[in-house]
Design a protein around this motif. Structure first.
Motif, PDB file in Angstrom:
ATOM      1  N   THR A  53      -7.619  -1.234  -0.430  1.00 17.91           N
ATOM      2  CA  THR A  53      -7.535  -2.511   0.282  1.00 17.91           C
ATOM      3  C   THR A  53      -8.265  -2.451   1.619  1.00 17.91           C
ATOM      4  N   GLY A  54      -8.449  -1.228   2.139  1.00 19.95           N
ATOM      5  CA  GLY A  54      -9.045  -1.087   3.458  1.00 19.95           C
ATOM      6  C   GLY A  54      -8.061  -1.354   4.580  1.00 19.95           C
ATOM      7  N   ARG A  55      -6.790  -1.545   4.223  1.00 18.89           N
ATOM      8  CA  ARG A  55      -5.761  -1.830   5.234  1.00 18.89           C
ATOM      9  C   ARG A  55      -4.627  -0.819   5.097  1.00 18.89           C
ATOM     10  N   VAL A  56      -4.395  -0.074   6.149  1.00 20.94           N
ATOM     11  CA  VAL A  56      -3.336   0.929   6.150  1.00 20.94           C
ATOM     12  C   VAL A  56      -2.477   0.748   7.391  1.00 20.94           C
ATOM     13  N   ARG A  57      -1.171   0.647   7.185  1.00 19.98           N
ATOM     14  CA  ARG A  57      -0.227   0.649   8.294  1.00 19.98           C
ATOM     15  C   ARG A  57       0.180   2.099   8.563  1.00 19.98           C
ATOM     16  N   SER A  58       0.272   2.449   9.805  1.00 13.89           N
ATOM     17  CA  SER A  58       0.666   3.816  10.144  1.00 13.89           C
ATOM     18  C   SER A  58       1.515   3.799  11.403  1.00 13.89           C
ATOM     19  N   ASP A  68      -6.533   4.306  -0.472  1.00 10.41           N
ATOM     20  CA  ASP A  68      -6.282   4.071   0.950  1.00 10.41           C
ATOM     21  C   ASP A  68      -5.638   5.281   1.608  1.00 10.41           C
ATOM     22  N   ASN A 122       0.324   0.567   2.684  1.00 11.59           N
ATOM     23  CA  ASN A 122      -0.541  -0.611   2.737  1.00 11.59           C
ATOM     24  C   ASN A 122       0.185  -1.726   3.484  1.00 11.59           C
TER      25      ASN A 122
END
Length: 212
Positions: free
Chosen positions: A168-173, A189, A212
């Motif tokens: 998705t190119g979107r990662v929460r960290s 991801d 994600n």
């Protein structure tokens, strides 16, 4: 950069290796079965060996800038033993012997980070893991301790539910109780996050949870 990848023939490790090569890095992959890796590239060096082979592990990490470990224990309830714990200890010892400091790896939110605040995952996930995958949880605990108890400059990404879905190119960290972190993440991801830690300094000597 020159990067050694352990667990390179697994679902996440193969993606890590591919993304590194696509970005122009030089990759050394230590695997038991090179055929399972299924990758060829001018900048890829493959070493066929077991993690118990300290000479091969030392060869694999000599002269590199960083190590990325995508090693993960078997989730078979019937499995016993601690091959990945011992393998991780071998990796840590080899890195220290040749002066490689940067280690990037994987764990689970069942293991807390000191920056977490109280969170339901701290109570629920360890119980679920202990019931469903007792040996795997023990392996992850001991693998992680082998790294965090060393003087290595580590970042360990804690993941819950890796999925075989497109990136998705979107990662929460971040850290539990502080940041909005979900559970699921695509393996692509997760691999991208691990690769990004080669240059991202936010999480040195910490264990961020990611999703994600």
């Amino acid at each position: 950069m020159k990067v050694t990848v352990f667990g390179a023939s697994g679902g996440i490790g193969r993606l890590v290796s591919t993304q590194l090569l696509d970005a122009g890095h030089e990759v050394t992959a230590l695997v038991r079965n090179p055929a399972k890796l299924g990758l060829t590239h001018p900048k890829l060096t493959v070493i066929a060996a077991e993690l118990t082979d300290s000479t091969a592990v030392t060869e694999a990490v000599t002269g590199v800038d960083a190590v990325i470990s995508a090693l993960g224990p078997s989730l078979k309830r019937s499995d016993t033993g601690s091959p990945l714990t011992e393998g991780t200890k071998t990796i840590v010892a080899a890195m220290q012997a040749v002066g490689v400091a940067r280690f990037i790896g994987l764990a689970t939110p069942s293991l807390p980070d000191s920056r977490d605040k109280p969170h339901w995952k701290h109570k629920v996930l360890p119980v679920m893991a202990r019931l469903a995958f007792p040996n795997a949880l023990t392996e992850l605990q001991n693998m992680t301790t082998a790294v965090t108890g060393s003087d290595l400059d580590y970042t360990i990404a804690r993941i819950t539910a890796p999925k075989d879905k497109p990136a998705t190119g979107r990662v929460r960290s971040g850290f539990l109780g502080h940041d909005r972190i979900g559970s699921a993440a695509s393996r692509a991801d997760i691999a991208a996050f691990l690769v990004s830690q080669l240059t991202d300094t936010r999480y040195h000597r910490t264990m961020p949870a990611i999703s994600n």
